[in-house]
Design a protein around this motif. Structure first.
Motif, PDB file in Angstrom:
ATOM      1  N   UNK A   8       0.872  -1.175   0.000  1.00 16.91           N
ATOM      2  CA  UNK A   8       0.000   0.000   0.000  1.00 16.91           C
ATOM      3  C   UNK A   8       0.902   1.215   0.000  1.00 16.91           C
ATOM      4  N   UNK A   9       0.516   2.249  -0.717  1.00 16.33           N
ATOM      5  CA  UNK A   9       1.420   3.403  -0.784  1.00 16.33           C
ATOM      6  C   UNK A   9       1.234   4.367   0.383  1.00 16.33           C
ATOM      7  N   UNK A  10       0.208   4.171   1.204  1.00 17.46           N
ATOM      8  CA  UNK A  10       0.031   5.067   2.341  1.00 17.46           C
ATOM      9  C   UNK A  10       0.509   4.381   3.624  1.00 17.46           C
ATOM     10  N   UNK A  11       1.478   4.979   4.294  1.00 22.54           N
ATOM     11  CA  UNK A  11       2.049   4.333   5.488  1.00 22.54           C
ATOM     12  C   UNK A  11       0.996   4.019   6.553  1.00 22.54           C
ATOM     13  N   UNK A  12       0.053   4.938   6.760  1.00 17.16           N
ATOM     14  CA  UNK A  12      -0.949   4.690   7.799  1.00 17.16           C
ATOM     15  C   UNK A  12      -1.892   3.563   7.404  1.00 17.16           C
ATOM     16  N   UNK A  13      -2.139   3.431   6.105  1.00 20.16           N
ATOM     17  CA  UNK A  13      -2.990   2.340   5.637  1.00 20.16           C
ATOM     18  C   UNK A  13      -2.299   0.997   5.895  1.00 20.16           C
ATOM     19  N   UNK A  14      -0.975   1.003   5.779  1.00 20.91           N
ATOM     20  CA  UNK A  14      -0.231  -0.224   6.086  1.00 20.91           C
ATOM     21  C   UNK A  14      -0.273  -0.504   7.583  1.00 20.91           C
ATOM     22  N   UNK A  15      -0.151   0.567   8.374  1.00 22.95           N
ATOM     23  CA  UNK A  15      -0.048   0.349   9.821  1.00 22.95           C
ATOM     24  C   UNK A  15      -1.357  -0.177  10.410  1.00 22.95           C
ATOM     25  N   UNK A  29       4.099 -11.296   9.301  1.00 23.91           N
ATOM     26  CA  UNK A  29       4.239 -10.181   8.368  1.00 23.91           C
ATOM     27  C   UNK A  29       5.702 -10.064   7.970  1.00 23.91           C
ATOM     28  N   UNK A  30       6.004 -10.427   6.725  1.00 26.71           N
ATOM     29  CA  UNK A  30       7.410 -10.469   6.320  1.00 26.71           C
ATOM     30  C   UNK A  30       7.887  -9.177   5.687  1.00 26.71           C
ATOM     31  N   UNK A  31       6.975  -8.402   5.097  1.00 28.57           N
ATOM     32  CA  UNK A  31       7.427  -7.144   4.489  1.00 28.57           C
ATOM     33  C   UNK A  31       6.264  -6.188   4.291  1.00 28.57           C
ATOM     34  N   UNK A  32       6.610  -4.900   4.260  1.00 26.60           N
ATOM     35  CA  UNK A  32       5.641  -3.862   3.895  1.00 26.60           C
ATOM     36  C   UNK A  32       6.202  -3.136   2.684  1.00 26.60           C
ATOM     37  N   UNK A  33       5.383  -2.976   1.652  1.00 25.91           N
ATOM     38  CA  UNK A  33       5.886  -2.349   0.438  1.00 25.91           C
ATOM     39  C   UNK A  33       5.058  -1.114   0.095  1.00 25.91           C
ATOM     40  N   UNK A  34       5.718  -0.086  -0.432  1.00 22.92           N
ATOM     41  CA  UNK A  34       5.057   1.182  -0.716  1.00 22.92           C
ATOM     42  C   UNK A  34       4.666   1.362  -2.170  1.00 22.92           C
ATOM     43  N   UNK A  35       5.071   0.448  -3.023  1.00 25.32           N
ATOM     44  CA  UNK A  35       4.627   0.542  -4.425  1.00 25.32           C
ATOM     45  C   UNK A  35       4.699  -0.822  -5.096  1.00 25.32           C
ATOM     46  N   UNK A  36       4.221  -0.885  -6.305  1.00 24.48           N
ATOM     47  CA  UNK A  36       4.110  -2.154  -7.021  1.00 24.48           C
ATOM     48  C   UNK A  36       5.444  -2.807  -7.321  1.00 24.48           C
ATOM     49  N   UNK A  37       6.454  -2.003  -7.595  1.00 24.43           N
ATOM     50  CA  UNK A  37       7.760  -2.578  -7.910  1.00 24.43           C
ATOM     51  C   UNK A  37       8.341  -3.306  -6.694  1.00 24.43           C
ATOM     52  N   UNK A  58       1.643   4.122  -6.955  1.00 24.15           N
ATOM     53  CA  UNK A  58       2.519   4.771  -7.924  1.00 24.15           C
ATOM     54  C   UNK A  58       2.959   3.826  -9.039  1.00 24.15           C
ATOM     55  N   UNK A  59       3.166   4.402 -10.203  1.00 22.39           N
ATOM     56  CA  UNK A  59       3.728   3.712 -11.366  1.00 22.39           C
ATOM     57  C   UNK A  59       2.848   2.593 -11.912  1.00 22.39           C
ATOM     58  N   UNK A  60       2.775   1.494 -11.196  1.00 23.55           N
ATOM     59  CA  UNK A  60       1.872   0.449 -11.675  1.00 23.55           C
ATOM     60  C   UNK A  60       0.862   0.164 -10.575  1.00 23.55           C
ATOM     61  N   UNK A  61      -0.382  -0.066 -10.963  1.00 24.83           N
ATOM     62  CA  UNK A  61      -1.407  -0.292  -9.945  1.00 24.83           C
ATOM     63  C   UNK A  61      -1.405  -1.754  -9.498  1.00 24.83           C
ATOM     64  N   UNK A  62      -2.246  -2.056  -8.534  1.00 26.78           N
ATOM     65  CA  UNK A  62      -2.269  -3.390  -7.946  1.00 26.78           C
ATOM     66  C   UNK A  62      -2.528  -4.500  -8.951  1.00 26.78           C
TER      67      UNK A  62
ATOM     68  N   UNK B 267       1.609   9.388  -8.023  1.00 26.34           N
ATOM     69  CA  UNK B 267       1.347   8.113  -8.683  1.00 26.34           C
ATOM     70  C   UNK B 267       2.258   7.859  -9.856  1.00 26.34           C
ATOM     71  N   UNK B 268       3.015   8.889 -10.247  1.00 27.35           N
ATOM     72  CA  UNK B 268       3.865   8.698 -11.405  1.00 27.35           C
ATOM     73  C   UNK B 268       5.329   8.564 -11.033  1.00 27.35           C
ATOM     74  N   UNK B 269       5.648   8.853  -9.790  1.00 24.16           N
ATOM     75  CA  UNK B 269       7.046   8.732  -9.389  1.00 24.16           C
ATOM     76  C   UNK B 269       7.120   7.949  -8.090  1.00 24.16           C
TER      77      UNK B 269
END
Lengths: 246, 351
Positions: A8-15, A29-37, A58-62, B267-269
Motif C-alpha cells: 500500500x502506498x500510504x504508510x498509515x494504511x499499512x499500519x 508479516x514479512x514485508x511492507x511495500x510502498x509501491x508495485x515494484x 505509484x507507477x503500476x497499480x495493484x 502516482x507517477x514517481x
C-alpha cells in the motif's frame, strides 16, 4: 507460519493492517511495500501465501503488479473507493476490504482466506486478473516484463499485436514485447475504436496505418507509418472500413 | 422580464400613435374630398375603430397561435375575409349614421378604396405581429435553453466534485482509523482538519470570490491531510508574494489543480514528491503555478489534462468566457499548471 505481505502506498494504511494482524500470531508479516515494484520484488523473493493489496499505487497499480507475478498468491484487496474494482472482486478475490474497515471486518476476510487455504483451493487470481484487466486504467497502457525489467507501454505507442502460440507479441517502436495473454483478451480490453482485429492473428492500431493495399485475391495488407505490414483478412477489411468510416 | 415588459409598453404606444395618425389622415382626406368636418370625423372614427377591432382580433389570434410556415395562406384568407366583413359592417353603420344627399353615393364609390386600404393596413399589421411574436417566442426558447444549460452545468460541476471527493474522504478516514490506535493526538488533529476542509467545501459557492489568502488557508488544510496520508513522500513548497495574497479568485478553484498535481506526482514517481506552488501578481493578473515531478517515459500525455483540470478549465470558461487562462507545460520532468485570474472590475469582485 504463513507469510503475509502488505502492499500500500500510504504508510498509515499499512499500519492499520499491521495492527489488525497482531491478533494472528500464526501470520508472519514479512514485508511492507510502498509501491508495485517493491511488492513484485518482495513477492518473488519471499513467496508469501497472502497479500494485502491496494489498487491505486505509484507507477503500476495493484492489478498490473499481479499480472507480472508468476504463481500469484492469495489476495485480499484493500481499497477506498473503486466501483469497478468492487464488481470485479465479487467474483474472484478472496475478499476486498473497503477503507476504512474495522477489526471485525478484517477478521472475516482472514477467516475466508483460512477456509480456502485449508481446503487447498488454488487462488483464483488468474480469473480475477481477466476481469480486472478490463478496468479503465488498463485501456491506457500495457505492463510487460522484459527480462527482469518492467516496461510500461502506453497504448498509443503500440503499432500492432501479433499472436504467437501462448503469447501475444506487442510491436512498438522499441521492438516487440511478449505478454502471456490471448488475442481475444486484448481485443476486449483495448479500445475497439482504435484497435481492430484485422486478422485472426493480428490486431492493428489504426492510428499507425498509413494505407491499405490489396494483396493477392480477396486479401489486403495494412501498411503502417513505421513500414510494418500487417495482413488483413476479408472480414478484417470490413471491420477496418467500418472503424475508418470508409 | 422587465426589459420585455418595457418593449411591450413601447410597442403599445407606437401602435396607438400610428392609429391616431391613420384616423386623422382618414378624416383630413374626406374633408378634402368635400365632406363636412363632422361627417369626416364620424366616418373616420367608425371605420377605423372597426378596423382596429378587426386588427386586434387577428393579432390576438396570432399571439396565441403563432402560424407555421405552411399556415400563412390561412392567415391571408382570414385577412381577406375580415376585410370584407369590415367593409360590410362599416357601410351599414355609416349609412345609418350620416345623412346627406351625396354621401351614400360617395360611400358606395369609395368602398373599393376603403377595402383595399383596410386590407393593406391589416396585412402590414399581421406581418409585424407575426415577426414580433415569433421573435418573442424565440427569445423565450433561448432563455429556456440557457436556463437548462445553466442547470446542467451546475449539476455537472456538482457531480464532478462528488466524484473527486470520496476517494480522498475514505482514505483520510482510513488514516484517522490507523492514527487512533497509534497516535490518538494526531488522529484528533486530523479529524479537525478534515472537518474544516469539508465545511469549506460545503459552505463555499462555486460563484463566490475569495482572497488568495483565504483560498491558500483552505488549501493548506487539504495539503496537511494529504501529508498525513502519504507521510514523508509528499512535500510542499509555497511561495507567495504579499501583493498576490490580497487579490481575489473564484472559491475552490485551486484545490482540484493541486489534487491533480499530487495524484500526478505521487502516482507517477516513486520516492519523495515535491509540489511547488507559486503565486504572484503579473500585469494586474493573479498568476498561480503548481509544479509536480513526473516521469516522461511512463506517463501518457492524456493524464496531463486529466479529469480535475478539465473541470477547472470549464469553470474558468464559464466565469470569464476565455479558454486560455489555464495552461500546462511539461519540461525537464516537471509538469507545471498555470492559472491566470484576470482582474475583473465590479461584478464578481464586489460579492
Amino acid at each position: 507460519m504463513n507469510k503475509v505481505l502488505i502492499i500500500d502506498d500510504e504508510p498509515l494504511a499499512r499500519s492499520i493492517v499491521k495492527e489488525y494482524l497482531q491478533q494472528y500470531p500464526e501470520l508472519d508479516l514479512v514485508a511492507e511495500c510502498g509501491d508495485g515494484f517493491e511488492g513484485l520484488k518482495a513477492i518473488q523473493q519471499l513467496q508469501p501465501s497472502l497479500i494485502f493489496l491496494d489498487i491505486q499505487m505509484p507507477k503500476i497499480n495493484g492489478f498490473e503488479m499481479l499480472e507480472l507475478v508468476d504463481n500469484a498468491p492469495a489476495v485480499i484487496f484493500t481499497t477506498a473507493f473503486d466501483e469497478f474494482a468492487i464488481k470485479a472482486f465479487e467474483a474472484h478475490a478472496i475478499d476486498y476490504l473497503l477503507k476504512p474497515f474495522n477489526q471485525e471486518r478484517f477478521d472475516k476476510a482472514i477467516a475466508k482466506w483460512k477456509e480456502q487455504h485449508s481446503r487447498q483451493v488454488v487462488a483464483k487470481t488468474d480469473d480475477l486478473l481477466e476481469t480486472a484487466s478490463l478496468s479503465p486504467s488498463q485501456n491506457q497502457r500495457v505492463v510487460v516484463k522484459n527480462g527482469s525489467k518492467i516496461k510500461i507501454i502506453p497504448v498509443h505507442d503500440i503499432y500492432y499485436l501479433e499472436a504467437a502460440d501462448d503469447y501475444v507479441k506487442i510491436h512498438t517502436s522499441e521492438g516487440y514485447f511478449l505478454k502471456n495473454k490471448t488475442m481475444s483478451h486484448f481485443e476486449q480490453a483495448l479500445d475497439q475504436q482504435q484497435f481492430v482485429r484485422a486478422h485472426r492473428s493480428y490486431i492493428v492500431n489504426i492510428q499507425h496505418i498509413t494505407r491499405i493495399d490489396p494483396y493477392e485475391k480477396d486479401n489486403h495488407v495494412a501498411v503502417l507509418r513505421s513500414g510494418h505490414k500487417v495482413p488483413v483478412s476479408r472480414g478484417g477489411y470490413g471491420k477496418l472500413k467500418l472503424v475508418l468510416g470508409l | 422580464m422587465p426589459a420585455s415588459l418595457f418593449s411591450v409598453r413601447r410597442f403599445t404606444v407606437i401602435f396607438s400613435i400610428s392609429w391616431l395618425l391613420l384616423m386623422a389622415d382618414h378624416a383630413a382626406l374626406l374633408y378634402w374630398f368635400g365632406l363636412s368636418v363632422q361627417d369626416a370625423v364620424i366616418d373616420s372614427v367608425v371605420s377605423n375603430v372597426l378596423l382596429l377591432m378587426a386588427c386586434l382580433l387577428v393579432m390576438n389570434t396570432i399571439r396565441y397561435y403563432v402560424p407555421g410556415i405552411n399556415q400563412y395562406m390561412n392567415v391571408f384568407c382570414m385577412c381577406i375575409l375580415l376585410t370584407i366583413v369590415w367593409v360590410v359592417i362599416t357601410k351599414w353603420l355609416l349609412s345609418g349614421a350620416i345623412d346627406g344627399d351625396t354621401y351614400p353615393a360617395f360611400l358606395r364609390k369609395s368602398l373599393v378604396i376603403r377595402g383595399s386600404i383596410g386590407f393593406l393596413v391589416m396585412g402590414i399589421l399581421t406581418m409585424v405581429a407575426i415577426i414580433w411574436f415569433n421573435w418573442q417566442e424565440q427569445q423565450k426558447s433561448e432563455e429556456r435553453k440557457s436556463d437548462a444549460e445553466r442547470l446542467a452545468r451546475e449539476a455537472e460541476l456538482f457531480k464532478l466534485r462528488q466524484q473527486l471527493q470520496p476517494h480522498f474522504l475514505f482514505n483520510s478516514l482510513n488514516s484517522i482509523n490507523a492514527l487512533i490506535g497509534i497516535r490518538p493526538q494526531e488522529a484528533r488533529k486530523m479529524v479537525q482538519q478534515l472537518s474544516d476542509f469539508l465545511r469549506g467545501t460545503i459552505k463555499k459557492e462555486e460563484t463566490q470570490w475569495v482572497t488568495l489568502k483565504e483560498e491558500m488557508a483552505y488549501l493548506q488544510l487539504y495539503l496537511d491531510i494529504e501529508k498525513v496520508r502519504f507521510g514523508n513522500r509528499l512535500d510542499t513548497l509555497i511561495e507567495s508574494d504579499e501583493e498576490s495574497l490580497e487579490m481575489k479568485l473564484p472559491a475552490l478553484l485551486l484545490q482540484p489543480i493541486v489534487e491533480n498535481a499530487i495524484k500526478f506526482g505521487l502516482y507517477d514517481t516513486i520516492g519523495a514528491t515535491v509540489i511547488r506552488i507559486t503565486t504572484s501578481k503579473q500585469d494586474g493578473q493573479l498568476v498561480i503555478s503548481v509544479c509536480n515531478p513526473y516521469d516522461p517515459e511512463t506517463s501518457t500525455p492524456r493524464q496531463g489534462t486529466g479529469f480535475g483540470l478539465k473541470s477547472v478549465q470549464r469553470r474558468l470558461y464559464l466565469l470569464f468566457a476565455r479558454s486560455d487562462l489555464l495552461s500546462t507545460e511539461a519540461k525537464n520532468d516537471i509538469f507545471t499548471t498555470t492559472v491566470r485570474i484576470p482582474d475583473l472590475p465590479g461584478g464578481h469582485r464586489l460579492s
